[in-house]
Scaffold this motif. Sequence first.
Motif, PDB file in Angstrom:
ATOM      1  N   ARG A  44      31.646   7.457  14.087  1.00 39.06           N
ATOM      2  CA  ARG A  44      30.520   6.565  13.791  1.00 39.06           C
ATOM      3  C   ARG A  44      29.250   7.375  13.557  1.00 39.06           C
ATOM      4  NH1 ARG A  44      31.110   1.156  14.490  1.00 39.06           N
ATOM      5  NH2 ARG A  44      28.843   0.932  14.702  1.00 39.06           N
ATOM      6  N   GLY A  45      29.125   8.498  14.284  1.00 38.75           N
ATOM      7  CA  GLY A  45      27.962   9.356  14.061  1.00 38.75           C
ATOM      8  C   GLY A  45      27.967   9.955  12.664  1.00 38.75           C
ATOM      9  N   ARG A 101      34.297  -5.522   5.516  1.00 42.63           N
ATOM     10  CA  ARG A 101      35.115  -5.642   6.728  1.00 42.63           C
ATOM     11  C   ARG A 101      36.597  -5.504   6.400  1.00 42.63           C
ATOM     12  NH1 ARG A 101      32.292  -7.589  11.161  1.00 42.63           N
ATOM     13  NH2 ARG A 101      30.230  -8.437  10.679  1.00 42.63           N
ATOM     14  N   ASP A 102      36.971  -6.013   5.184  1.00 44.12           N
ATOM     15  CA  ASP A 102      38.385  -5.993   4.812  1.00 44.12           C
ATOM     16  C   ASP A 102      38.745  -4.842   3.903  1.00 44.12           C
ATOM     17  OD1 ASP A 102      38.649  -8.349   6.253  1.00 44.12           O
ATOM     18  OD2 ASP A 102      38.147  -9.600   4.493  1.00 44.12           O
ATOM     19  N   ALA A 103      37.749  -4.074   3.440  1.00 42.27           N
ATOM     20  CA  ALA A 103      38.013  -3.019   2.477  1.00 42.27           C
ATOM     21  C   ALA A 103      38.468  -1.752   3.185  1.00 42.27           C
ATOM     22  CB  ALA A 103      36.761  -2.738   1.656  1.00 42.27           C
ATOM     23  N   PRO A 104      39.407  -0.988   2.548  1.00 43.50           N
ATOM     24  CA  PRO A 104      39.816   0.299   3.127  1.00 43.50           C
ATOM     25  C   PRO A 104      38.700   1.311   2.999  1.00 43.50           C
ATOM     26  CG  PRO A 104      40.801   0.027   0.971  1.00 43.50           C
ATOM     27  CD  PRO A 104      40.094  -1.277   1.282  1.00 43.50           C
ATOM     28  N   PRO A 105      38.715   2.371   3.787  1.00 45.40           N
ATOM     29  CA  PRO A 105      37.657   3.378   3.700  1.00 45.40           C
ATOM     30  C   PRO A 105      37.713   4.121   2.382  1.00 45.40           C
ATOM     31  CG  PRO A 105      39.423   4.158   5.105  1.00 45.40           C
ATOM     32  CD  PRO A 105      39.732   2.727   4.793  1.00 45.40           C
ATOM     33  N   GLY A 106      36.537   4.561   1.951  1.00 48.15           N
ATOM     34  CA  GLY A 106      36.460   5.316   0.715  1.00 48.15           C
ATOM     35  C   GLY A 106      37.006   6.706   0.872  1.00 48.15           C
ATOM     36  N   VAL A 135      19.541   1.599  13.269  1.00 47.23           N
ATOM     37  CA  VAL A 135      20.985   1.475  13.059  1.00 47.23           C
ATOM     38  C   VAL A 135      21.505   0.314  13.893  1.00 47.23           C
ATOM     39  CG1 VAL A 135      23.227   2.612  13.243  1.00 47.23           C
ATOM     40  CG2 VAL A 135      21.203   3.932  12.596  1.00 47.23           C
ATOM     41  N   SER A 136      22.332  -0.506  13.301  1.00 50.78           N
ATOM     42  CA  SER A 136      22.986  -1.610  14.000  1.00 50.78           C
ATOM     43  C   SER A 136      24.385  -1.788  13.420  1.00 50.78           C
ATOM     44  CB  SER A 136      22.170  -2.898  13.846  1.00 50.78           C
ATOM     45  OG  SER A 136      22.083  -3.279  12.465  1.00 50.78           O
ATOM     46  N   GLY A 137      25.129  -2.705  13.989  1.00 45.43           N
ATOM     47  CA  GLY A 137      26.472  -2.956  13.477  1.00 45.43           C
ATOM     48  C   GLY A 137      27.443  -3.297  14.592  1.00 45.43           C
ATOM     49  N   ASP A 138      28.737  -3.337  14.230  1.00 45.45           N
ATOM     50  CA  ASP A 138      29.800  -3.640  15.182  1.00 45.45           C
ATOM     51  C   ASP A 138      30.955  -2.690  14.925  1.00 45.45           C
ATOM     52  OD1 ASP A 138      30.940  -4.573  12.860  1.00 45.45           O
ATOM     53  OD2 ASP A 138      30.462  -6.675  13.267  1.00 45.45           O
ATOM     54  N   ASP A 139      32.163  -3.074  15.378  1.00 44.58           N
ATOM     55  CA  ASP A 139      33.311  -2.181  15.243  1.00 44.58           C
ATOM     56  C   ASP A 139      33.714  -1.964  13.788  1.00 44.58           C
ATOM     57  OD1 ASP A 139      33.381  -1.951  17.958  1.00 44.58           O
ATOM     58  OD2 ASP A 139      34.970  -3.450  18.263  1.00 44.58           O
ATOM     59  N   THR A 157      24.684  -0.721   4.166  1.00 41.99           N
ATOM     60  CA  THR A 157      25.765  -1.154   5.058  1.00 41.99           C
ATOM     61  C   THR A 157      27.058  -0.491   4.613  1.00 41.99           C
ATOM     62  OG1 THR A 157      24.683  -3.271   5.452  1.00 41.99           O
ATOM     63  CG2 THR A 157      27.012  -3.094   6.011  1.00 41.99           C
ATOM     64  N   ALA A 158      27.752   0.165   5.571  1.00 43.72           N
ATOM     65  CA  ALA A 158      29.021   0.841   5.281  1.00 43.72           C
ATOM     66  C   ALA A 158      30.116   0.282   6.188  1.00 43.72           C
ATOM     67  CB  ALA A 158      28.888   2.341   5.485  1.00 43.72           C
ATOM     68  N   SER A 159      31.330   0.362   5.698  1.00 50.38           N
ATOM     69  CA  SER A 159      32.484  -0.109   6.472  1.00 50.38           C
ATOM     70  C   SER A 159      32.869   0.935   7.525  1.00 50.38           C
ATOM     71  CB  SER A 159      33.663  -0.375   5.542  1.00 50.38           C
ATOM     72  OG  SER A 159      34.815  -0.677   6.298  1.00 50.38           O
ATOM     73  N   ALA A 160      33.172   0.452   8.718  1.00 50.56           N
ATOM     74  CA  ALA A 160      33.665   1.329   9.793  1.00 50.56           C
ATOM     75  C   ALA A 160      35.110   1.031  10.141  1.00 50.56           C
ATOM     76  CB  ALA A 160      32.792   1.166  11.042  1.00 50.56           C
ATOM     77  N   VAL A 161      35.792   0.360   9.210  1.00 48.37           N
ATOM     78  CA  VAL A 161      37.212   0.026   9.456  1.00 48.37           C
ATOM     79  C   VAL A 161      38.027   1.301   9.607  1.00 48.37           C
ATOM     80  CG1 VAL A 161      39.237  -1.088   8.479  1.00 48.37           C
ATOM     81  CG2 VAL A 161      36.998  -2.177   8.267  1.00 48.37           C
ATOM     82  N   GLY A 162      37.670   2.322   8.846  1.00 46.40           N
ATOM     83  CA  GLY A 162      38.415   3.581   8.927  1.00 46.40           C
ATOM     84  C   GLY A 162      38.348   4.224  10.303  1.00 46.40           C
ATOM     85  N   VAL A 163      37.234   3.993  10.996  1.00 45.71           N
ATOM     86  CA  VAL A 163      37.124   4.538  12.355  1.00 45.71           C
ATOM     87  C   VAL A 163      38.186   3.946  13.260  1.00 45.71           C
ATOM     88  CG1 VAL A 163      35.640   4.716  14.382  1.00 45.71           C
ATOM     89  CG2 VAL A 163      34.672   5.018  12.091  1.00 45.71           C
ATOM     90  N   GLY A 164      38.336   2.633  13.204  1.00 41.65           N
ATOM     91  CA  GLY A 164      39.346   1.970  14.034  1.00 41.65           C
ATOM     92  C   GLY A 164      40.743   2.424  13.686  1.00 41.65           C
ATOM     93  N   GLU A 165      41.004   2.566  12.336  1.00 41.60           N
ATOM     94  CA  GLU A 165      42.336   2.999  11.940  1.00 41.60           C
ATOM     95  C   GLU A 165      42.615   4.424  12.397  1.00 41.60           C
ATOM     96  OE1 GLU A 165      42.533   2.483   7.762  1.00 41.60           O
ATOM     97  OE2 GLU A 165      42.667   0.282   7.844  1.00 41.60           O
ATOM     98  N   THR A 166      41.616   5.278  12.285  1.00 42.25           N
ATOM     99  CA  THR A 166      41.794   6.666  12.750  1.00 42.25           C
ATOM    100  C   THR A 166      42.032   6.713  14.262  1.00 42.25           C
ATOM    101  OG1 THR A 166      40.355   7.473  10.987  1.00 42.25           O
ATOM    102  CG2 THR A 166      40.730   8.945  12.862  1.00 42.25           C
ATOM    103  N   LEU A 167      41.258   5.926  14.999  1.00 39.18           N
ATOM    104  CA  LEU A 167      41.451   5.891  16.460  1.00 39.18           C
ATOM    105  C   LEU A 167      42.811   5.332  16.825  1.00 39.18           C
ATOM    106  CD1 LEU A 167      37.930   4.716  17.709  1.00 39.18           C
ATOM    107  CD2 LEU A 167      38.903   7.009  17.776  1.00 39.18           C
ATOM    108  N   ALA A 168      43.282   4.337  16.080  1.00 38.45           N
ATOM    109  CA  ALA A 168      44.608   3.781  16.348  1.00 38.45           C
ATOM    110  C   ALA A 168      45.690   4.833  16.144  1.00 38.45           C
ATOM    111  CB  ALA A 168      44.855   2.565  15.454  1.00 38.45           C
TER     112      ALA A 168
END
Length: 473
Positions: A44-45, A101-106, A135-139, A157-168
Amino acid sequence: MSAPAPLRSGSLRRRTIVAVLALVALLLVVLAIVVDVALGARLRGQIEERLRDRAAAAASLVGTVDDTELAERLSYQGLAVRIDGAGGDSVVAGPSPDQLRDAPPGPGGPGVGPGERSTPSSASASGVQVVASDVSGDDQLVTLRSTLSDGSTLTLTASAVGVGETLAQVRGIMAVSSIGVLVLAAGAVTLVVRRSLRPLDQVSSVARAIGSGERERRLRPTRPDTEIGRVATALDDMLDDVVGAERAARDAEGRLRAFLSDAAHELRTPVAGIRAAADTLVRADLDGPERDLLAAHVVREATRASRLVDDLLTMARVDRGLELDRAEVDLRTLVESEVHRAPLVHPSLRIRAELPDAAVRALVDVGRLAQVLSNLVENAARATGGSGTVTVSLRAQGAEAVITVVDDGPGVPPAEAERIFDRLVRLDEGRETSGGVGLGLPIARGIARAHGGEVRNIPTDAGARFDISLPTL
């Protein structure tokens, strides 16, 4: 008093393995949590850092590029862009937050498309800079709101979905790795614990062997300073004490049997004599000297039996612990009294005293100590046939007084120097009525020890010598 709690005897091997594996599992869980938190914060950083970089680059283009074109450029990198001008007009470009929110990471990283992290050369021409950022946002989203120096606002605004997928993915790898580590640790710990606890199996094996009769088996640890070494050493010491106590008990039982046998033998002779003489007195019609002779025999044998019984009772009191009636006395008086008494019993005995000029005072039971001295003088008279020479001397030696009884008899063989203090031991051959029963010396030593002293047989070239040592005042 309550009974002690029973020893918890669960499997030490199982408890050790379970405890170690539980500790390893706990450490793996802590490691997974630390990695998850640290990696999530790092990813996220990175997104926030890239958004700030894009905002700085955009600020350098304000005034040189139209807001719509600027927003389009930024949106090409997969960002939702909103530019609010100072005059109130707004420009929106790129996907909406819901689409992000639904888009894959770039391809350039989680939620951020490719782009050079550099400020164009025209930045110096615009003179617009980022004044403040929030800075604000959610997962799933990260939003950077930047206030520019010209009064406009830039929202990226950028997607952070890739962070969750990487952590998973990382969590899955950590879980599989942790299971593998636990399996390997279980095998390794089992081998190590089994080898480490092997000495305990040896301890139990030796204990069973000793219980089955191998009394000389011992552990003899090579490292008595370790935990198992201390246990093994303590067990060896305990076994030595137990075996020694068992041997001592058997020896004591043997001595007791021999003592009872000898005592019964000693009593049988006078009792048989008394019985025979009494039977003759009752059945036969005797008068005059014959009747007087039998009566005298009865009295003599009864006296002998009575003396033996008295000695046995005294020996029992010595074993139980004598109660002494102590009084302060000059030992010279005690020696003189015995020297004056002995000729009355043995008229042919030559006895003399050697006494110091100064008084030798001690706190003793006069009657008991007189019995000790009398026993030694009686032994000397018996050894010399009642007509030898006996010398009784007294001297002070440091904090002790030493009374010495020396005779010119046959002496004591060196091999018998200590055995003569055992009960019912006699060196004279046969068992004549004039001989002792072998309790005088044991009684004398027991009384002396009750006073804190000792009776010893001192080897000499001729005759016998016995020393009585007593603490003085």
